[in-house]
Design an enzyme around this catalytic site. Structure first.
Site, mmCIF file in Angstrom:
data_model
loop_
_atom_site.group_PDB
_atom_site.id
_atom_site.type_symbol
_atom_site.label_atom_id
_atom_site.label_comp_id
_atom_site.label_asym_id
_atom_site.label_seq_id
_atom_site.Cartn_x
_atom_site.Cartn_y
_atom_site.Cartn_z
ATOM 1 N N ASN A 80 0.870 -1.180 0.000
ATOM 2 C CA ASN A 80 0.000 0.000 0.000
ATOM 3 C C ASN A 80 0.905 1.227 0.000
ATOM 4 O OD1 ASN A 80 -1.781 2.072 0.562
ATOM 5 N ND2 ASN A 80 -2.219 1.394 2.661
ATOM 6 N N HIS A 102 -9.314 1.298 5.413
ATOM 7 C CA HIS A 102 -8.007 1.468 6.060
ATOM 8 C C HIS A 102 -8.162 2.430 7.239
ATOM 9 C CE1 HIS A 102 -3.864 2.614 6.764
ATOM 10 N NE2 HIS A 102 -3.512 1.502 6.128
ATOM 11 N N SER A 141 3.771 -2.152 10.186
ATOM 12 C CA SER A 141 5.232 -2.195 10.313
ATOM 13 C C SER A 141 5.829 -3.550 9.920
ATOM 14 C CB SER A 141 5.667 -1.788 11.724
ATOM 15 O OG SER A 141 5.295 -0.441 11.984
ATOM 16 N N GLU A 148 -6.446 4.782 8.218
ATOM 17 C CA GLU A 148 -6.205 6.197 7.883
ATOM 18 C C GLU A 148 -7.444 6.815 7.239
ATOM 19 O OE1 GLU A 148 -2.551 5.552 5.739
ATOM 20 O OE2 GLU A 148 -1.546 5.055 7.627
ATOM 21 N N GLY A 154 2.951 -1.230 4.208
ATOM 22 C CA GLY A 154 2.949 0.179 3.838
ATOM 23 C C GLY A 154 4.344 0.626 3.444
ATOM 24 N N GLY A 209 2.872 2.283 10.675
ATOM 25 C CA GLY A 209 3.811 3.380 10.469
ATOM 26 C C GLY A 209 4.583 3.772 11.714
ATOM 27 N N GLU A 217 -5.031 -4.892 11.031
ATOM 28 C CA GLU A 217 -3.978 -3.892 11.154
ATOM 29 C C GLU A 217 -4.165 -3.116 12.457
ATOM 30 O OE1 GLU A 217 -2.148 -2.799 7.117
ATOM 31 O OE2 GLU A 217 -3.897 -1.528 7.384
ATOM 32 N N LYS A 268 0.027 4.282 -0.235
ATOM 33 C CA LYS A 268 -0.610 5.454 0.389
ATOM 34 C C LYS A 268 -0.435 6.686 -0.517
ATOM 35 C CE LYS A 268 0.067 3.205 4.782
ATOM 36 N NZ LYS A 268 0.233 3.286 6.219
HETATM 37 P P1 PGA Z 1 3.146 0.302 7.528
HETATM 38 O O1 PGA Z 1 1.643 0.489 6.978
HETATM 39 O O2 PGA Z 1 3.661 -0.979 6.965
HETATM 40 O O3 PGA Z 1 3.891 1.502 7.001
HETATM 41 O O4 PGA Z 1 3.060 0.263 9.010
HETATM 42 C C1 PGA Z 1 0.764 -0.604 6.895
HETATM 43 C C2 PGA Z 1 -0.566 -0.170 6.348
HETATM 44 O O5 PGA Z 1 -1.028 0.919 6.706
HETATM 45 O O6 PGA Z 1 -1.188 -0.870 5.550
#
Ligand code: PGA
Length: 248
Positions: A11, A96, A209, A98, A230, A171, A165, A13
């Site tokens: 992803n 998601h 992560s 976010e 991500g 992140g 998640e 983003k």
């Molecule tokens: P990240 O994001 O791997 O940067 O933690 C994962 C995601 O939001 O799908």
């Protein structure tokens, strides 16, 4: 790992310009490694059609990061599921954390988006996960179950993917440990099976992560059928290392 073919999903983003896509695709084309998993990249919408072209001949599917619940209409800035399909996308991430945080998306809206995705022939990747406060209060299983039940499309689940998640792991560099992931995934699988017989076919991804250094352990955790990556999916070498952690 169950018998379901794992999915290694990236992803991007709101990151990525055409030059980034080109260097990523070049690196994937030059890659001599392999993966037992299916590979997927969800770039920003501006790169969706270009990514389909850039990955031509490579075993990498392309997906959207969100879709509207309606197939078309007066919704400035939104993207409809049939548009993603017409651009060559085959997956779409919905719900998601976010999007839930930035745009106040509810489980009911996520469910409608997942249904729109299925109607357009896309595979929805439905994201759910608890906050740190909810985990510390011992509410994790209840929170993810409620969110799962509220976000799943009605009917056949065979074409649905679910990504667990934990919000506190996205992140942040913090990763849920294997016991925490196994506990949640086992619970999600039980809930899925109780809803519909096709719940056994739902791939359960872990996200938060995921990095080259922890991917092998996560992918070997019971009931984990892949990962949603991500930050590390922006670096071709890291994405390749994660994909390789799913042995051929
Ligand atoms: P990240 O994001 O791997 O940067 O933690 C994962 C995601 O939001 O799908």
């Amino acid at each position: 790992m169950s018998a379901l073919k794992p999915l290694i999903a990236g992803n991007w983003k709101m990151v990525g310009l055409p030059a980034d896509l080109k260097s990523f695709a070049d690196a994937m084309r030059a890659w001599s490694g392999g993966s037992r998993g299916g590979l997927l990249i969800c770039p920003p919408a501006t790169l969706l059609a270009a990514a389909v072209q850039a990955f031509d001949g490579l075993p990498i599917a392309v997906g959207g990061q969100d879709c509207h619940a309606k197939a078309s209409g007066a919704h400035t800035g939104d993207i409809a599921a049939p548009m993603i399909a017409a651009a060559g996308g085959t997956f779409v991430i919905v719900g998601h954390s976010e999007r839930r945080a930035d745009h106040g998306e509810t489980d009911a809206q996520v469910k409608a988006k997942a249904e729109a995705a299925l109607a357009a022939g896309l595979t929805p990747i439905i994201c759910i996960g608890e906050s740190l406060a909810q985990r510390q209060a011992g509410e994790t299983l209840a929170v993810v179950e409620t969110s799962l039940r509220g976000s799943l499309p009605s009917g056949d689940l065979a074409r649905v993917v679910v990504a667990y998640e934990p919000v506190w792991a996205i992140g942040t560099g913090l990763t849920a440990n294997a016991d925490q992931i196994a506990e949640v995934h086992a619970h999600l699988r039980k809930v899925l099976l109780s809803i519909d017989g096709t719940g056994a076919a739902v791939k359960l991804l872990y996200g938060g992560s995921v990095k080259p250094g922890n991917a092998a352990e996560i992918l070997a955790t019971p009931d984990v059928n892949g990962v949603l990556v991500g930050g590390a999916s922006l670096v071709a070498a890291d994405f390749q290392a994660i994909a390789s952690a799913c042995p051929v």
